[in-house]
Design a protein around this motif. Structure first.
Motif, PDB file in Angstrom:
ATOM      1  N   ALA A   1       0.828  -1.208   0.000  1.00 22.68           N
ATOM      2  CA  ALA A   1       0.000   0.000   0.000  1.00 22.68           C
ATOM      3  C   ALA A   1       0.861   1.257   0.000  1.00 22.68           C
ATOM      4  O   ALA A   1       0.545   2.238  -0.685  1.00 22.68           O
ATOM      5  CB  ALA A   1      -0.924  -0.004   1.221  1.00 22.68           C
ATOM      6  N   LEU A   2       1.963   1.236   0.730  1.00 21.76           N
ATOM      7  CA  LEU A   2       2.863   2.387   0.756  1.00 21.76           C
ATOM      8  C   LEU A   2       3.490   2.604  -0.620  1.00 21.76           C
ATOM      9  O   LEU A   2       3.599   3.742  -1.098  1.00 21.76           O
ATOM     10  CB  LEU A   2       3.958   2.177   1.801  1.00 21.76           C
ATOM     11  N   ALA A   3       3.886   1.516  -1.273  1.00 25.53           N
ATOM     12  CA  ALA A   3       4.507   1.628  -2.593  1.00 25.53           C
ATOM     13  C   ALA A   3       3.523   2.131  -3.639  1.00 25.53           C
ATOM     14  O   ALA A   3       3.909   2.809  -4.597  1.00 25.53           O
ATOM     15  CB  ALA A   3       5.068   0.268  -3.022  1.00 25.53           C
ATOM     16  N   GLU A   4       2.234   1.824  -3.465  1.00 25.49           N
ATOM     17  CA  GLU A   4       1.220   2.222  -4.439  1.00 25.49           C
ATOM     18  C   GLU A   4       0.698   3.637  -4.206  1.00 25.49           C
ATOM     19  O   GLU A   4       0.098   4.225  -5.108  1.00 25.49           O
ATOM     20  CB  GLU A   4       0.045   1.233  -4.395  1.00 25.49           C
TER      21      GLU A   4
ATOM     22  N   VAL B   1       6.359  19.560 -10.091  1.00 28.61           N
ATOM     23  CA  VAL B   1       6.960  20.201  -8.936  1.00 28.61           C
ATOM     24  C   VAL B   1       5.912  21.058  -8.254  1.00 28.61           C
ATOM     25  O   VAL B   1       5.256  21.888  -8.870  1.00 28.61           O
ATOM     26  CB  VAL B   1       8.151  21.064  -9.368  1.00 28.61           C
ATOM     27  N   GLY B   2       5.800  20.859  -6.940  1.00 31.48           N
ATOM     28  CA  GLY B   2       4.835  21.627  -6.175  1.00 31.48           C
ATOM     29  C   GLY B   2       3.468  20.987  -6.095  1.00 31.48           C
ATOM     30  O   GLY B   2       2.615  21.412  -5.329  1.00 31.48           O
ATOM     31  N   ALA B   3       3.204  19.946  -6.914  1.00 28.95           N
ATOM     32  CA  ALA B   3       1.913  19.280  -6.879  1.00 28.95           C
ATOM     33  C   ALA B   3       1.836  18.365  -5.687  1.00 28.95           C
ATOM     34  O   ALA B   3       2.840  17.853  -5.218  1.00 28.95           O
ATOM     35  CB  ALA B   3       1.694  18.477  -8.175  1.00 28.95           C
ATOM     36  N   ALA B   4       0.616  18.135  -5.216  1.00 30.12           N
ATOM     37  CA  ALA B   4       0.432  17.288  -4.041  1.00 30.12           C
ATOM     38  C   ALA B   4       0.402  15.831  -4.466  1.00 30.12           C
ATOM     39  O   ALA B   4      -0.516  15.083  -4.192  1.00 30.12           O
ATOM     40  CB  ALA B   4      -0.877  17.653  -3.325  1.00 30.12           C
ATOM     41  N   GLU B   5       1.424  15.421  -5.173  1.00 27.00           N
ATOM     42  CA  GLU B   5       1.534  14.050  -5.639  1.00 27.00           C
ATOM     43  C   GLU B   5       2.993  13.655  -5.584  1.00 27.00           C
ATOM     44  O   GLU B   5       3.880  14.472  -5.819  1.00 27.00           O
ATOM     45  CB  GLU B   5       1.011  13.938  -7.072  1.00 27.00           C
ATOM     46  N   VAL B   6       3.237  12.408  -5.229  1.00 28.38           N
ATOM     47  CA  VAL B   6       4.607  11.948  -5.117  1.00 28.38           C
ATOM     48  C   VAL B   6       4.725  10.576  -5.717  1.00 28.38           C
ATOM     49  O   VAL B   6       3.805   9.780  -5.647  1.00 28.38           O
ATOM     50  CB  VAL B   6       5.075  11.925  -3.640  1.00 28.38           C
ATOM     51  N   SER B   7       5.847  10.298  -6.345  1.00 31.59           N
ATOM     52  CA  SER B   7       6.129   8.982  -6.881  1.00 31.59           C
ATOM     53  C   SER B   7       7.380   8.482  -6.214  1.00 31.59           C
ATOM     54  O   SER B   7       8.411   9.146  -6.243  1.00 31.59           O
ATOM     55  CB  SER B   7       6.327   9.043  -8.405  1.00 31.59           C
ATOM     56  N   VAL B   8       7.312   7.313  -5.577  1.00 33.37           N
ATOM     57  CA  VAL B   8       8.447   6.802  -4.819  1.00 33.37           C
ATOM     58  C   VAL B   8       8.830   5.455  -5.379  1.00 33.37           C
ATOM     59  O   VAL B   8       8.017   4.745  -5.996  1.00 33.37           O
ATOM     60  CB  VAL B   8       8.103   6.668  -3.317  1.00 33.37           C
ATOM     61  N   PRO B   9      10.094   5.058  -5.195  1.00 34.35           N
ATOM     62  CA  PRO B   9      10.532   3.751  -5.694  1.00 34.35           C
ATOM     63  C   PRO B   9       9.781   2.618  -5.022  1.00 34.35           C
ATOM     64  O   PRO B   9       9.512   2.689  -3.823  1.00 34.35           O
ATOM     65  CB  PRO B   9      12.028   3.723  -5.378  1.00 34.35           C
ATOM     66  N   ALA B  10       9.461   1.578  -5.791  1.00 33.27           N
ATOM     67  CA  ALA B  10       8.658   0.484  -5.253  1.00 33.27           C
ATOM     68  C   ALA B  10       9.471  -0.469  -4.413  1.00 33.27           C
ATOM     69  O   ALA B  10       8.937  -1.288  -3.705  1.00 33.27           O
ATOM     70  CB  ALA B  10       7.997  -0.282  -6.410  1.00 33.27           C
ATOM     71  N   GLY B  11      10.768  -0.443  -4.443  1.00 35.25           N
ATOM     72  CA  GLY B  11      11.548  -1.352  -3.602  1.00 35.25           C
ATOM     73  C   GLY B  11      12.969  -1.403  -4.007  1.00 35.25           C
ATOM     74  O   GLY B  11      13.437  -0.691  -4.821  1.00 35.25           O
TER      75      GLY B  11
ATOM     76  N   ARG C   1       0.367   7.542  -4.069  1.00 41.06           N
ATOM     77  CA  ARG C   1       0.962   8.560  -4.921  1.00 41.06           C
ATOM     78  C   ARG C   1       0.723   9.978  -4.412  1.00 41.06           C
ATOM     79  O   ARG C   1       1.569  10.841  -4.567  1.00 41.06           O
ATOM     80  CB  ARG C   1       0.416   8.436  -6.350  1.00 41.06           C
ATOM     81  N   HIS C   2      -0.433  10.259  -3.825  1.00 45.18           N
ATOM     82  CA  HIS C   2      -0.727  11.594  -3.342  1.00 45.18           C
ATOM     83  C   HIS C   2      -0.205  11.752  -1.911  1.00 45.18           C
ATOM     84  O   HIS C   2      -0.226  10.804  -1.121  1.00 45.18           O
ATOM     85  CB  HIS C   2      -2.223  11.877  -3.409  1.00 45.18           C
ATOM     86  N   VAL C   3       0.259  12.943  -1.594  1.00 42.28           N
ATOM     87  CA  VAL C   3       0.915  13.182  -0.309  1.00 42.28           C
ATOM     88  C   VAL C   3       0.071  12.739   0.884  1.00 42.28           C
ATOM     89  O   VAL C   3       0.573  12.033   1.768  1.00 42.28           O
ATOM     90  CB  VAL C   3       1.317  14.673  -0.180  1.00 42.28           C
ATOM     91  N   PRO C   4      -1.220  13.131   0.977  1.00 45.58           N
ATOM     92  CA  PRO C   4      -2.011  12.674   2.134  1.00 45.58           C
ATOM     93  C   PRO C   4      -2.088  11.151   2.238  1.00 45.58           C
ATOM     94  O   PRO C   4      -2.065  10.596   3.340  1.00 45.58           O
ATOM     95  CB  PRO C   4      -3.398  13.297   1.888  1.00 45.58           C
ATOM     96  N   ASP C   5      -2.163  10.475   1.084  1.00 42.94           N
ATOM     97  CA  ASP C   5      -2.234   9.015   1.096  1.00 42.94           C
ATOM     98  C   ASP C   5      -0.909   8.392   1.550  1.00 42.94           C
ATOM     99  O   ASP C   5      -0.891   7.406   2.294  1.00 42.94           O
ATOM    100  CB  ASP C   5      -2.586   8.490  -0.298  1.00 42.94           C
ATOM    101  N   VAL C   6       0.202   8.976   1.096  1.00 44.51           N
ATOM    102  CA  VAL C   6       1.516   8.477   1.513  1.00 44.51           C
ATOM    103  C   VAL C   6       1.678   8.624   3.016  1.00 44.51           C
ATOM    104  O   VAL C   6       2.130   7.701   3.712  1.00 44.51           O
ATOM    105  CB  VAL C   6       2.640   9.220   0.769  1.00 44.51           C
ATOM    106  N   LEU C   7       1.313   9.790   3.540  1.00 46.86           N
ATOM    107  CA  LEU C   7       1.433  10.028   4.984  1.00 46.86           C
ATOM    108  C   LEU C   7       0.500   9.110   5.769  1.00 46.86           C
ATOM    109  O   LEU C   7       0.857   8.623   6.848  1.00 46.86           O
ATOM    110  CB  LEU C   7       1.140  11.487   5.299  1.00 46.86           C
ATOM    111  N   ALA C   8      -0.702   8.886   5.240  1.00 48.59           N
ATOM    112  CA  ALA C   8      -1.636   7.991   5.919  1.00 48.59           C
ATOM    113  C   ALA C   8      -1.092   6.566   5.969  1.00 48.59           C
ATOM    114  O   ALA C   8      -1.200   5.879   6.996  1.00 48.59           O
ATOM    115  CB  ALA C   8      -2.995   8.014   5.213  1.00 48.59           C
ATOM    116  N   GLU C   9      -0.491   6.106   4.872  1.00 50.97           N
ATOM    117  CA  GLU C   9       0.081   4.757   4.852  1.00 50.97           C
ATOM    118  C   GLU C   9       1.297   4.665   5.770  1.00 50.97           C
ATOM    119  O   GLU C   9       1.526   3.639   6.409  1.00 50.97           O
ATOM    120  CB  GLU C   9       0.457   4.356   3.426  1.00 50.97           C
TER     121      GLU C   9
END
Length: 209
Positions: free
Chosen positions: A13-16, A199-209, A18-26
């Motif tokens: 779920a953390l890897a999937e 840049v500046g958007a409330a979306e983030v893409s992080v490496p899956a592993g 993408r949006h900042v609030p969702d990343v922080l929630a996970e």
């Protein structure tokens, strides 16, 4: 549900996210899961595991509080995985997966901090990194204690004795500065995983592993 299955679900779920609030929630869900695992270990009849389990529970609770702040309040609880924990299962694979989960949470929060466009988000991430690092330290000590105890301790919670797990990777630490405070130098800056134009958007893409 067994701890190992919940941890694997949390990592996915953390890897999937993408949006900042969702990343922080996970990330917060992962901290709550670490708290729950620690609480179960604190009920062990082994004095060392009991003490370390209590420390993990307290560290996980502190990390969850840190991640409640700022934009995280928009999505505090998603799924309630910690509440579905019913058993720990075999300690060695469970603690190994927990260590990996905490490492991934820490690295993800570093990425968010690097791209933060507000001081509130920046400090939420930095406080979370510090708190998750404390959790990871306790988890590492639990793995060492389990290995020292041999097969009896590793299988004390049920199941056959597993193979010895690896020791995991250290938590990434990057020197950062809050938005508007100069920021990190080019050498200190972590990679920007966002797509061009975001840049500046409330979306983030992080490496899956």
């Amino acid at each position: 549900m067994e701890a190992l299955r919940l941890i694997k679900t949390a990592r996915h779920a953390l890897a999937e996210a993408r949006h900042v609030p969702d990343v922080l929630a996970e990330a917060r869900q992962a901290a709550l899961l670490a708290e729950a695992v620690g609480a179960r270990l604190a009920e062990s009849e082994d004095d060392e595991l009991t003490g370390l389990g209590q420390q993990l529970s307290e560290a996980g609770a502190h990390a969850a509080v840190c991640l409640e702040r700022s934009v995280a309040t928009a999505a505090l609880v998603r799924g309630g995985r910690a509440g579905r924990l019913t058993e720990l299962g075999e300690l060695t694979p469970t603690l190994g997966a927990l260590d990996e989960m905490l490492r991934e949470v820490g690295e993800t929060l570093v990425v968010l901090a690097c791209g933060a466009d507000t001081e509130s988000l920046y400090w939420t991430c930095i406080d979370g990194v510090d708190a998750v690092s404390d959790c990871k330290d306790v988890a590492a000590r639990l793995r060492q204690a389990t290995d020292r105890g041999g097969g009896e301790r590793r299988t004390a919670l049920g199941g056959a004795e597993p193979e010895r797990a690896g020791q995991g990777s250290p938590l990434l630490v990057v020197r950062l500065g809050p938005p508007g405070d100069g920021g990190p130098t080019e050498e200190e800056r972590a990679p920007d995983y966002r797509a061009p134009g975001e840049v500046g958007a409330a979306e983030v893409s992080v490496p899956a592993g």
